[in-house]
Design an enzyme around this catalytic site. Structure first.
Site, PDB file in Angstrom:
ATOM      1  N   GLU A   1       0.796  -1.227   0.000  1.00  0.00           N
ATOM      2  CA  GLU A   1       0.000   0.000   0.000  1.00  0.00           C
ATOM      3  C   GLU A   1       0.833   1.284   0.000  1.00  0.00           C
ATOM      4  OE1 GLU A   1      -2.652  -0.460   3.360  1.00  0.00           O
ATOM      5  OE2 GLU A   1      -3.814  -2.015   2.371  1.00  0.00           O
TER       6      GLU A   1
ATOM      7  N   GLU B   1      -5.408  -8.574   0.749  1.00  0.00           N
ATOM      8  CA  GLU B   1      -6.107  -8.217   1.994  1.00  0.00           C
ATOM      9  C   GLU B   1      -7.571  -7.950   1.693  1.00  0.00           C
ATOM     10  OE1 GLU B   1      -4.574  -4.953   4.356  1.00  0.00           O
ATOM     11  OE2 GLU B   1      -2.520  -5.610   4.011  1.00  0.00           O
TER      12      GLU B   1
HETATM   13  O1  IFM Z   1      -4.307  -3.118   9.204  1.00  0.00           O
HETATM   14  C1  IFM Z   1      -4.238  -2.574   7.929  1.00  0.00           C
HETATM   15  C2  IFM Z   1      -3.065  -3.165   7.173  1.00  0.00           C
HETATM   16  O2  IFM Z   1      -1.860  -2.953   7.842  1.00  0.00           O
HETATM   17  C3  IFM Z   1      -2.957  -2.528   5.822  1.00  0.00           C
HETATM   18  N1  IFM Z   1      -4.208  -2.582   5.104  1.00  0.00           N
HETATM   19  C4  IFM Z   1      -5.388  -2.165   5.794  1.00  0.00           C
HETATM   20  C5  IFM Z   1      -5.491  -2.855   7.145  1.00  0.00           C
HETATM   21  C6  IFM Z   1      -6.759  -2.402   7.884  1.00  0.00           C
HETATM   22  O3  IFM Z   1      -6.716  -1.027   8.085  1.00  0.00           O
END
Ligand code: IFM
Length: 443
Positions: free
Chosen positions: A169, A351
Site C-alpha cells: 500500500e 487483503e
Molecule cells: O491493518 C491494515 C493493514 O496494515 C494494511 N491494510 C489495511 C489494514 C486495515 O486497516
C-alpha cells in the site's frame, strides 16, 4: 455461520490460494530486539494513537511464532502473508542482522515444513528511524537503501519464499504518512506526499530488479490498496470530481507501474509536483509476476464550488466498526475496471476483511457480521472472475487481532481473537467458517 461459494467456481479448486495475512509491526512486538522504526517514534508522540498504545508487545508473535504457525495450520490455509521488519534484519551500517534474519528463516522453514506458502512483504510501513532522520521517503537515497535491503534479504532467505511483495500500500505510506500526517512519520504537505510516492515507486522498481535476479523462482510483485470512487449524483460536476479523486487516490499508484506515467491530473499539481529524473519510469515499470490488491470499502464524492472533490459520509449505510461502508459491489467493479484499464498479471487479493465489535464470551466469538462480510466479498471476487478477471488467491485480513495503526488496539480485524493481557488466541466463528470453506474445496 457458513461461508459458501458456487461449487463450480474456480475459487473452489485446490489451485486457488487461500491465506491469512499479518504485518511485522502489527503483531511481532520484540521491539527491544530490533532498531527503532518510524512507528515507534509516532506512537511515542502524544495524541497520535487513539488509545495511546504502541507496538512494543503487540501480539508477542516474536516469541509466540511457533504456536502461531500451528494456529495458521489449524485454519487449513494454503498460504500465510507476513512482512519482514527492515529494522530487524538490517543494522544501521547496512549489514545483515543475523539474529533478525534467523527469526524469519525459522519462521519460513516452519511454514514450508507444513506446506504453507510464505508470501513475504518487504515493506509494511516500518521504516528504520535512522533512515527517516535523513529524510525518509522524501530522500531519493532511501530508494537505493531499500534496493540494498531487498538484495541482502532475498539472498539470505534463499528459496524459502513463495512470493515477494516489494511494498504494501504505497498510498498509505505516502499519502497518510507524508501528505496528511495521520500515519508515521506524521508529515503533512502535498509536495511531500507526492514525492514520497514517487520515491516508493522508484524503490519498488529497483527492488524488483534484484528480486528477479536473486529469486527468479518466486512470484514477485507489489501490493496496492484501492478505495473505488463513486459520484454522489449523476451530475457532470460530481462525475468529473470523482474522476479527479480516483486519479489522486487510486490510479496514481498503479498507472506508473503499467503505463510509465502519472494520471493526467499530474498537470494540476504545479509546485507540488514531485521531482522525477529521466529514466525513473523505466525503472518503475518492471514486469510483475502478480499484482496484490487490498480492498475494504468505497468512497463517494461530490464536487466542490472550487472545482475539486469532497468525500461524503454515507450516514444511512451499513458500516464496519471502523466506520467503513460495507459495499461489496465495489470489489467487483474495482477488479473489472482495473482489468479493462491495464494489462494486469494474475491478481492476488492480498487483503480483505472487516473490523467488528467482537465480544469474547465463554471462549466463543460469534462474529456473524464478519462472516457476512466475508461471504459477500468472496462472492464479489467470484463475480469478477466470472467476468474474465484472473484472480489466483485471496488472503483474509487478518489472521489475528493486532495493532491497527492510529487506532491502536481498539479495532479488531482478526479471524482469531487476541486477549492482549494473556496473549490467548481464540478462533472466532469467522475463522471457523473460513476454515470450513477452505476444507470444502474440490479435489
Ligand atoms: O491493518 C491494515 C493493514 O496494515 C494494511 N491494510 C489495511 C489494514 C486495515 O486497516
Amino acid at each position: 455461520m457458513k461461508i459458501m461459494l458456487p461449487s463450480q467456481s474456480p475459487m473452489m479448486s485446490k489451485d486457488f490460494v487461500f491465506g491469512v495475512a499479518t504485518a511485522s509491526f502489527q503483531i511481532e512486538g520484540g521491539a527491544d530486539q530490533r532498531l527503532p522504526c518510524i512507528w515507534d517514534t509516532f506512537c511515542a508522540t502524544p495524541g497520535k494513537i487513539r488509545d495511546g498504545s504502541d507496538g512494543k508487545q503487540a501480539c508477542e508473535h516474536y516469541n509466540l511464532w511457533q504456536q502461531d504457525v500451528e494456529l495458521i495450520e489449524s485454519l487449513g490455509v494454503d498460504a500465510y502473508r507476513l512482512s519482514i521488519s527492515w529494522p530487524r534484519v538490517i543494522n544501521q551500517d547496512g549489514s545483515l542482522n543475523e539474529q533478525g534474519v534467523n527469526f524469519y528463516i525459522q519462521l519460513l522453514d516452519a511454514l514450508n515444513d507444513k506446506g504453507i506458502k510464505p508470501f513475504v512483504t518487504l515493506y509494511h510501513w516500518d521504516l528504520p528511524q535512522h533512515i527517516e532522520d535523513k529524510g525518509g521517503w522524501l530522500n531519493r537515497e532511501t530508494a537505493y537503501l531499500f534496493q540494498d535491503y531487498a538484495d541482502k534479504i532475498s539472498q539470505a532467505l534463499g528459496k524459502r519464499v513463495h512470493s515477494y511483495a516489494t511494498f504494501n500500500e504505497p498510498f498509505c505510506s505516502a499519502y497518510l504518512g507524508y501528505e496528511v500526517g495521520i500515519h508515521a512519520p506524521g508529515l503533512a504537505k502535498v509536495q511531500y506526499g507526492r514525492q514520497a510516492a514517487h520515491h516508493i515507486l522508484l524503490a519498488h522498481g529497483l527492488a524488483m530488479q534484484v528480486l528477479q535476479k536473486n529469486s527468479p523462482q518466486s512470484l514477485n510483485g507489489i501490493v496496492l490498496n484501492f478505495t473505488p470512487c463513486y459520484p454522489a449524483t449523476d451530475s457532470q460536476a460530481d462525475i468529473d470530481a470523482t474522476k479527479l479523486a480516483d486519479e489522486y487516490m487510486n490510479q496514481w499508484y498503479i498507472k506508473p507501474l503499467f503505463d510509465g506515467a502519472y494520471p493526467d491530473s499530474f498537470a494540476l499539481l504545479g509546485e507540488d509536483a514531485p521531482r522525477i529524473e529521466t529514466g525513473d519510469f523505466d525503472i518503475i515499470r518492471q514486469p510483475l509476476d502478480y499484482l496484490g490488491i487490498n480492498f475494504y470499502t468505497r468512497a463517494v464524492y461530490t464536487a466542490t464550488a472550487q472545482g475539486s472533490y469532497q468525500q461524503i459520509d454515507m450516514a444511512d449505510k451499513p458500516k464496519t466498526d471502523i466506520g467503513w461502508e460495507i459495499y461489496p459491489q465495489a470489489f467487483t467493479d474495482l477488479l473489472t475496471s482495473l482489468h479493462a484499464l491495464y494489462p494486469l498479471p494474475p491478481i492476488y487479493i492480498t487483503e480483505n476483511g472487516a473490523a467488528m465489535a467482537d465480544k469474547l464470551d465463554a471462549d466463543i466469538v460469534n462474529d456473524q457480521d464478519r462472516i457476512d462480510y466475508y461471504q459477500a466479498h468472496l462472492l464479489a471476487v467470484n463475480a469478477a472472475i466470472e467476468q474474465g478477471v484472473t484472480v489466483a488467491g485471496y488472503f483474509a485480513w487478518s489472521l489475528m487481532d493486532n495493532f491497527e495503526w492510529a487506532e491502536g488496539y481498539l479495532k479488531r480485524f482478526g479471524i482469531v481473537y487476541v486477549d492482549y493481557q494473556t496473549q490467548q488466541r481464540t478462533i472466532k466463528n469467522s475463522g471457523l467458517a473460513y476454515r470450513d470453506l477452505i476444507n470444502s474445496r474440490n479435489g
